[in-house]
Design a protein around this motif. Structure first.
Motif, PDB file in Angstrom:
ATOM      1  N   LEU A  72       0.827  -1.210   0.000  1.00 27.02           N
ATOM      2  CA  LEU A  72       0.000   0.000   0.000  1.00 27.02           C
ATOM      3  C   LEU A  72       0.865   1.265   0.000  1.00 27.02           C
ATOM      4  CD1 LEU A  72      -2.861  -0.958   2.511  1.00 27.02           C
ATOM      5  CD2 LEU A  72      -3.020  -0.711   0.024  1.00 27.02           C
ATOM      6  N   LEU A  73       1.973   1.234   0.737  1.00 27.86           N
ATOM      7  CA  LEU A  73       2.878   2.382   0.772  1.00 27.86           C
ATOM      8  C   LEU A  73       3.641   2.545  -0.542  1.00 27.86           C
ATOM      9  CD1 LEU A  73       4.318   1.932   4.388  1.00 27.86           C
ATOM     10  CD2 LEU A  73       2.898   3.836   3.598  1.00 27.86           C
ATOM     11  N   ALA A  74       3.900   1.435  -1.231  1.00 30.62           N
ATOM     12  CA  ALA A  74       4.703   1.473  -2.452  1.00 30.62           C
ATOM     13  C   ALA A  74       3.897   1.869  -3.684  1.00 30.62           C
ATOM     14  CB  ALA A  74       5.370   0.118  -2.693  1.00 30.62           C
ATOM     15  N   LEU A  75       2.577   1.613  -3.659  1.00 35.47           N
ATOM     16  CA  LEU A  75       1.755   1.905  -4.839  1.00 35.47           C
ATOM     17  C   LEU A  75       1.827   3.374  -5.269  1.00 35.47           C
ATOM     18  CD1 LEU A  75      -1.397  -0.314  -4.208  1.00 35.47           C
ATOM     19  CD2 LEU A  75       0.252  -0.535  -6.085  1.00 35.47           C
ATOM     20  N   PRO A  76       1.639   4.365  -4.364  1.00 31.75           N
ATOM     21  CA  PRO A  76       1.747   5.767  -4.809  1.00 31.75           C
ATOM     22  C   PRO A  76       3.164   6.143  -5.237  1.00 31.75           C
ATOM     23  CG  PRO A  76       1.445   5.652  -2.419  1.00 31.75           C
ATOM     24  CD  PRO A  76       1.203   4.283  -2.952  1.00 31.75           C
ATOM     25  N   VAL A  77       4.167   5.466  -4.673  1.00 35.49           N
ATOM     26  CA  VAL A  77       5.544   5.731  -5.105  1.00 35.49           C
ATOM     27  C   VAL A  77       5.710   5.311  -6.560  1.00 35.49           C
ATOM     28  CG1 VAL A  77       7.980   5.186  -4.726  1.00 35.49           C
ATOM     29  CG2 VAL A  77       6.450   5.464  -2.771  1.00 35.49           C
ATOM     30  N   PHE A  78       5.122   4.167  -6.911  1.00 34.77           N
ATOM     31  CA  PHE A  78       5.237   3.663  -8.287  1.00 34.77           C
ATOM     32  C   PHE A  78       4.419   4.501  -9.261  1.00 34.77           C
ATOM     33  CE2 PHE A  78       3.889   0.934 -11.800  1.00 34.77           C
ATOM     34  CZ  PHE A  78       5.101   0.402 -12.218  1.00 34.77           C
ATOM     35  N   PHE A  79       3.150   4.750  -8.908  1.00 31.13           N
ATOM     36  CA  PHE A  79       2.240   5.385  -9.866  1.00 31.13           C
ATOM     37  C   PHE A  79       2.299   6.910  -9.862  1.00 31.13           C
ATOM     38  CE2 PHE A  79       0.184   1.193  -9.464  1.00 31.13           C
ATOM     39  CZ  PHE A  79       0.051   0.887 -10.804  1.00 31.13           C
ATOM     40  N   TYR A  80       2.902   7.518  -8.854  1.00 33.51           N
ATOM     41  CA  TYR A  80       3.008   8.985  -8.831  1.00 33.51           C
ATOM     42  C   TYR A  80       4.471   9.453  -8.875  1.00 33.51           C
ATOM     43  CZ  TYR A  80       2.562  13.853  -7.386  1.00 33.51           C
ATOM     44  OH  TYR A  80       2.644  15.215  -7.342  1.00 33.51           O
ATOM     45  N   SER A  81       5.256   9.019  -7.894  1.00 37.61           N
ATOM     46  CA  SER A  81       6.640   9.508  -7.823  1.00 37.61           C
ATOM     47  C   SER A  81       7.479   9.015  -9.001  1.00 37.61           C
ATOM     48  CB  SER A  81       7.289   9.073  -6.506  1.00 37.61           C
ATOM     49  OG  SER A  81       6.620   9.653  -5.404  1.00 37.61           O
ATOM     50  N   GLY A  82       7.279   7.765  -9.397  1.00 36.06           N
ATOM     51  CA  GLY A  82       8.097   7.214 -10.476  1.00 36.06           C
ATOM     52  C   GLY A  82       7.471   7.316 -11.854  1.00 36.06           C
ATOM     53  N   TRP A  83       6.300   7.977 -11.942  1.00 34.04           N
ATOM     54  CA  TRP A  83       5.555   7.980 -13.201  1.00 34.04           C
ATOM     55  C   TRP A  83       6.285   8.698 -14.323  1.00 34.04           C
ATOM     56  CZ3 TRP A  83       2.117   4.886 -14.866  1.00 34.04           C
ATOM     57  CH2 TRP A  83       1.342   5.205 -15.991  1.00 34.04           C
ATOM     58  N   ASP A  84       7.029   9.752 -14.005  1.00 27.99           N
ATOM     59  CA  ASP A  84       7.733  10.507 -15.055  1.00 27.99           C
ATOM     60  C   ASP A  84       8.723   9.624 -15.799  1.00 27.99           C
ATOM     61  OD1 ASP A  84       6.349  12.797 -14.551  1.00 27.99           O
ATOM     62  OD2 ASP A  84       7.901  13.717 -13.301  1.00 27.99           O
ATOM     63  N   TYR A  85       9.421   8.749 -15.060  1.00 26.51           N
ATOM     64  CA  TYR A  85      10.378   7.847 -15.709  1.00 26.51           C
ATOM     65  C   TYR A  85       9.658   6.836 -16.589  1.00 26.51           C
ATOM     66  CZ  TYR A  85      13.812   9.699 -12.409  1.00 26.51           C
ATOM     67  OH  TYR A  85      14.639  10.531 -11.697  1.00 26.51           O
ATOM     68  N   LEU A  86       8.544   6.309 -16.092  1.00 32.35           N
ATOM     69  CA  LEU A  86       7.789   5.323 -16.869  1.00 32.35           C
ATOM     70  C   LEU A  86       7.201   5.961 -18.127  1.00 32.35           C
ATOM     71  CD1 LEU A  86       5.872   3.614 -13.905  1.00 32.35           C
ATOM     72  CD2 LEU A  86       8.022   2.900 -14.956  1.00 32.35           C
ATOM     73  N   ARG A  87       6.640   7.160 -17.982  1.00 30.33           N
ATOM     74  CA  ARG A  87       6.041   7.831 -19.132  1.00 30.33           C
ATOM     75  C   ARG A  87       7.097   8.205 -20.162  1.00 30.33           C
ATOM     76  NH1 ARG A  87       2.731  13.093 -17.730  1.00 30.33           N
ATOM     77  NH2 ARG A  87       4.816  13.668 -17.004  1.00 30.33           N
ATOM     78  N   SER A  88       8.236   8.730 -19.698  1.00 32.78           N
ATOM     79  CA  SER A  88       9.308   9.097 -20.624  1.00 32.78           C
ATOM     80  C   SER A  88       9.798   7.882 -21.402  1.00 32.78           C
ATOM     81  CB  SER A  88      10.465   9.732 -19.848  1.00 32.78           C
ATOM     82  OG  SER A  88      11.577   9.955 -20.685  1.00 32.78           O
ATOM     83  N   ALA A  89       9.960   6.747 -20.702  1.00 32.42           N
ATOM     84  CA  ALA A  89      10.413   5.529 -21.377  1.00 32.42           C
ATOM     85  C   ALA A  89       9.371   5.049 -22.390  1.00 32.42           C
ATOM     86  CB  ALA A  89      10.689   4.445 -20.342  1.00 32.42           C
ATOM     87  N   TRP A  90       8.087   5.160 -22.032  1.00 27.10           N
ATOM     88  CA  TRP A  90       7.018   4.720 -22.930  1.00 27.10           C
ATOM     89  C   TRP A  90       6.992   5.550 -24.212  1.00 27.10           C
ATOM     90  CZ3 TRP A  90       4.175   1.117 -24.669  1.00 27.10           C
ATOM     91  CH2 TRP A  90       2.987   1.370 -25.355  1.00 27.10           C
ATOM     92  N   TYR A  91       7.067   6.883 -24.064  1.00 25.94           N
ATOM     93  CA  TYR A  91       7.073   7.747 -25.236  1.00 25.94           C
ATOM     94  C   TYR A  91       8.312   7.488 -26.096  1.00 25.94           C
ATOM     95  CZ  TYR A  91       3.120  10.527 -23.575  1.00 25.94           C
ATOM     96  OH  TYR A  91       1.866  10.940 -23.186  1.00 25.94           O
ATOM     97  N   SER A  92       9.419   7.202 -25.446  1.00 25.61           N
ATOM     98  CA  SER A  92      10.645   6.908 -26.199  1.00 25.61           C
ATOM     99  C   SER A  92      10.478   5.650 -27.038  1.00 25.61           C
ATOM    100  CB  SER A  92      11.823   6.758 -25.228  1.00 25.61           C
ATOM    101  OG  SER A  92      12.978   6.327 -25.908  1.00 25.61           O
ATOM    102  N   LEU A  93       9.945   4.603 -26.429  1.00 23.67           N
ATOM    103  CA  LEU A  93       9.760   3.346 -27.159  1.00 23.67           C
ATOM    104  C   LEU A  93       8.699   3.494 -28.246  1.00 23.67           C
ATOM    105  CD1 LEU A  93       9.884   0.857 -24.147  1.00 23.67           C
ATOM    106  CD2 LEU A  93      11.668   1.269 -25.861  1.00 23.67           C
ATOM    107  N   LYS A  94       7.646   4.294 -27.979  1.00 24.61           N
ATOM    108  CA  LYS A  94       6.622   4.529 -28.998  1.00 24.61           C
ATOM    109  C   LYS A  94       7.200   5.191 -30.245  1.00 24.61           C
ATOM    110  CE  LYS A  94       2.577   6.157 -28.361  1.00 24.61           C
ATOM    111  NZ  LYS A  94       1.482   7.061 -27.958  1.00 24.61           N
ATOM    112  N   SER A  95       8.178   6.061 -30.028  1.00 17.18           N
ATOM    113  CA  SER A  95       8.791   6.758 -31.168  1.00 17.18           C
ATOM    114  C   SER A  95       9.975   5.971 -31.736  1.00 17.18           C
ATOM    115  CB  SER A  95       9.258   8.158 -30.738  1.00 17.18           C
ATOM    116  OG  SER A  95      10.212   8.073 -29.705  1.00 17.18           O
ATOM    117  N   ARG A  96      10.069   4.682 -31.329  1.00 18.77           N
ATOM    118  CA  ARG A  96      11.099   3.767 -31.846  1.00 18.77           C
ATOM    119  C   ARG A  96      12.520   4.265 -31.542  1.00 18.77           C
ATOM    120  NH1 ARG A  96       7.097   4.230 -35.606  1.00 18.77           N
ATOM    121  NH2 ARG A  96       5.945   2.345 -36.136  1.00 18.77           N
TER     122      ARG A  96
END
Length: 815
Positions: A217-241
């Protein structure tokens, strides 16, 4: 849609489509808004947008824009938003929150194809802004905003300071993410301590299960909020090949989180959620450190560095030269021919002919009359005008204009290109090493597999490579600024380190215009100038910024005619022609004034005078060279090919010849075109050329050269074509500036070595599986910190050794 049917995503934005499909041919859309954008792009032959990225768009609003932006028709609102609104041309800068990929950039820079009233648009991807120049006769500000909104890029409009508000919200969000990650890290670690100390099997399973799910429960907001910028940046990078440096970090975060969830839920172990949250917390701290350092560099660059330009302020009957920092609202200023308007002002007196090419790239002049508003960055073409400042000087705005694409030079930056190439392949290599290490330990000892895989992904950091160049050259820019050299950007510093040939102008560069004395010599058998003729001449030269014009002005102690200048035209390299109270006055070279040649054999420059076609004589200028010029030329001559290029006659040849490589290195009687062609010929021969001039007759050569430096001396002679502005008082430091730029390249290369050593040693431990992800997360930002500390310390130390003032004011007597 049946349960067996494949889920359909929108062709435009990528969102899931519900059971009500909206289709155009085989293309499916989630709403009418996305369908409308597609049809708009298709109608304007802009469907290449979808080739650059898969589902790159965002869902636009389907209704409500007709009334939402009605307030933009208010002229007072427009005045606050528009950066330039002169005649029919206007420029506005918007923050675009939805800007996220190369397809967005391409579409926003193609707005002119959709709306003919848009002249051009330019995107700043890092700041998420778009600058749009449009024709107000064809399209209104409101229509521009509605167009952006209709294609899914609604701008964020604030009537305060948009950029400051955006930066504040970004920083606030980062602080919240760091706080949440730190809270999760501390509490998960606290809840995990009993199991760490007691050892496996010593704590009842009910408590282990309870604390495990509490940790999730404590880790979920860390993953989905604090670490989201890294996940989103990686996703957009892979989407653009492509693969950016956030991809391995995102893989490490996902691996740690998912493996920990699996172990806790399946009750195979306690997981590594403390390491996971600690990893995110430390990564965000490293990002905060980088952003703070970048902000310091930007603030020092835009607001604190000495910008060596001054302007004539009118106080009663007195005209005084003041730096831009002392200019305030309500001040009266005099802007002469070819001078830049430093702040938004109202025209009080004179005929304005404003060239806004510095701002818009359009070279057509705009006529202005008394009472009209003139925007900062406009250049007066013609006689002097008197203005009243209505808005504070924004040095950051002038710096932004100076770095406009219109003044960019050709030629790559080797160091930056090298760093980008290394970073490009670095990530792929790291993922390969991590996969190999994980598979190896999975076979040999599975207990080490996860540690090795995640540790390699996290500890290997190309950030140090990416930071080395901007931080080193950013510090160099600050040191230059503290020593009265203001360089355009870091690219100019890198180019400065590579030059091998220097062209020097004479008048206003080698000569000290403050010490020049002007004495009138009449034509043989003719009387001296009358009082009225002196007043005519002073009236004309008052409107010119040329150093010799200003000396003639200072030498004539008569009043200036007020409001009788009918025509004024300055011919670079030749002279001035003007009409004053019915008299035609020509001032310049003997040929321009109507003579057959120079009438004197004395040393010094001559400025010839003709009134109503009759040659009256000339002003003899007693040349005074800058203090220490001999030593400066000797130092430059040891390391560079030194050439003199001057529009004056060759009377100073014997004085200057010992400091140059013979007669072939001295070029006199050169027109601006001659100077430009000389630079081109040297470049064709493979030379890397720096031009140092006064910015008046040298604009073409300054722009063509690899590095162009303008000498500034109590005058607004700034040329946007140059790469640097050097205060005349710091001219003797030029050899030190050149050496310092060369040393900065060595510092960058040393930073690369440090980065490679760090990664080699770190990867050596990581592949052995003996580093935990948490330890790797601690070491990763240390590499960036070490590079920043090294570059800052090294650049300031070298500056001190060369006798330059460093960032902390450190200076030695060594030179």
């Amino acid at each position: 849609m049946s349960a067996t049917e494949e889920k359909t995503t929108c062709y435009h934005c990528g969102l899931d489509c519900d059971s009500t499909k909206i289709a155009v041919g085989e293309k499916i859309f989630c709403c009418n808004g996305c369908k409308m954008v597609f049809e708009l792009l298709e109608a304007n032959d802009l469907c290449q947008y979808y080739d650059l990225d898969r589902t790159p768009g965002t869902t636009p609003p389907e209704q409500g824009t007709e009334t939402k932006f009605g307030y933009l028709d208010d002229s007072s609102i427009q005045q606050q938003l528009l950066h330039l609104s002169d005649g029919s041309t206007a420029t506005v800068v918007f923050h675009i929150p939805n800007l996220h990929c190369s397809a967005c950039i391409w579409l926003l820079e193609s707005l002119y194809k959709i709306e003919p009233g848009v002249l051009h648009s330019r995107v700043n991807f890092l700041r998420k802004t778009v600058s749009i120049t449009f024709d107000r006769d064809q399209v209104s500000l409101r229509k521009v905003v509605e167009l952006l909104t209709s294609i899914g890029y609604e701008p964020r409009i604030s009537l305060e300071n948009i950029q400051q508000e955006t930066d504040r919200k970004t920083r606030q969000s980062l602080y919240l993410k760091i706080g949440l990650a730190g809270f999760g890290f501390a509490n998960i670690m606290l809840l995990s301590l009993p199991e760490y100390f007691a050892g496996p099997g010593k704590i009842p399973s009910e408590f282990t299960k309870f604390f495990g799910f509490l940790n999730i429960l404590l880790a979920l907001p860390v993953f989905f909020y604090s670490g989201w910028d890294y996940l989103r940046s990686a996703w957009y990078s892979l989407k653009s090949r492509s693969v950016n440096m956030d991809v391995p970090i995102a893989i490490g975060i996902i691996t740690l989180f998912s493996r920990s969830i699996f172990e806790i839920v399946s009750r195979h172990g306690p997981g590594w959620l403390d390491s996971f949250s600690g990893l995110v917390f430390l990564l965000l701290l490293g990002r905060l450190f980088q952003e703070k350092t970048y902000q310091t560099l930007s603030f020092e660059r835009d607001y604190k560095s000495y910008f060596p330009i001054s302007v004539l302020r009118i106080s009663g009957e007195k005209e005084e030269s003041v730096p831009l920092s002392r200019l305030g609202i309500g001040d009266r200023i005099l802007i002469r021919n070819n001078e830049i308007v430093p702040a938004d002002s109202v025209l009080i007196r004179g005929a304005g002919r404003i060239d806004y090419s510095f701002v818009t790239g359009e070279s057509e002049t705009v006529a202005k009359v008394s009472g009209d508003l003139i925007f900062a960055g406009g250049r007066q073409q013609g006689s002097a005008i008197e203005l009243e400042v209505v808005k504070d000087v924004s040095q950051s705005y002038l710096t932004q204009l100076w770095n406009s694409d219109a003044f960019k030079k050709q030629g790559g930056t080797r160091i930056t290109t090298l760093a980008n190439q290394i970073s490009k392949y670095f990530t792929a290599v790291v993922i390969g090493i991590a996969s190999f290490a994980g598979l190896y330990w999975l076979v040999v000892n599975p207990n080490y597999a996860l540690n090795a895989f995640t540790a390699v992904l996290i500890i290997a950091c190309p950030c140090a490579l990416a930071l080395a160049t901007p931080f080193t050259l950013g510090n160099v820019l600050r040191v230059f600024g503290r020593n009265r050299l203001f360089m355009k950007n870091t690219t100019a510093v890198e180019q400065l380190s590579r030059i091998d040939t220097i062209l020097l102008d004479k008048t206003g560069t080698l000569t000290d215009t403050k010490k020049i004395n002007a004495t009138f010599v009449p034509v043989l058998n003719k009387r001296p100038l009358s009082r009225d003729e002196l007043r005519l001449i002073k009236t004309v030269v008052r409107h010119s910024t040329h150093p010799l014009s200003r000396k003639i002005y200072a030498s004539i102690g008569q009043e200036v005619y007020d409001g009788v200048l009918k025509r004024f035209e300055e011919f670079p390299g030749e002279g001035i022609e003007a009409e004053v109270s019915g008299h035609t006055v020509r001032i310049g070279s003997a040929r321009f004034a109507g003579g057959d040649g120079d009438e004197t054999t004395d040393s010094g420059s001559t400025v010839h005078i003709a009134v109503d076609g009759e040659l009256k004589g000339y002003f003899r200028m007693n040349i005074q060279y800058r203090a220490g010029y001999e030593q400066l030329l000797k130092q430059l001559g040891k390391r560079y090919d030194l050439l003199l290029v001057s529009g004056d006659n060759d009377r100073e040849r014997k004085v200057l010849e010992p400091f140059f490589a013979g007669e072939k290195a001295l070029f006199f009687n050169q027109t601006p075109f001659d100077k430009l062609e000389l630079v081109k010929s040297l470049q064709r021969a493979g030379r890397r050329v720096m031009m140092v001039g006064d910015g008046l007759n040298d604009a073409g050569a300054l722009k063509q050269s690899d590095v162009g430096i303008t000498i500034s001396e109590d005058v607004n002679s700034f040329s946007p074509a140059c790469d640097g502005i050097l205060d005349a008082g710091g001219f003797s430091l030029l050899p030190r500036f050149l050496r310092y730029s060369s040393h900065s390249m060595h510092i960058i290369r040393a930073s690369f070595v440090i980065s490679f050593l760090y990664n080699a040693i770190g990867l050596g431990f990581a592949v052995q599986g003996i580093l935990s992800p948490l330890i790797s997360a601690i070491l990763m930002p240390l590499s960036s910190i070490s590079v920043v500390v090294f570059t800052t310390a090294a650049t300031n130390f070298v500056a001190g050794k060369l006798g330059l003032k460093g960032y902390y004011g450190f200076k030695t007597n060594n030179s």
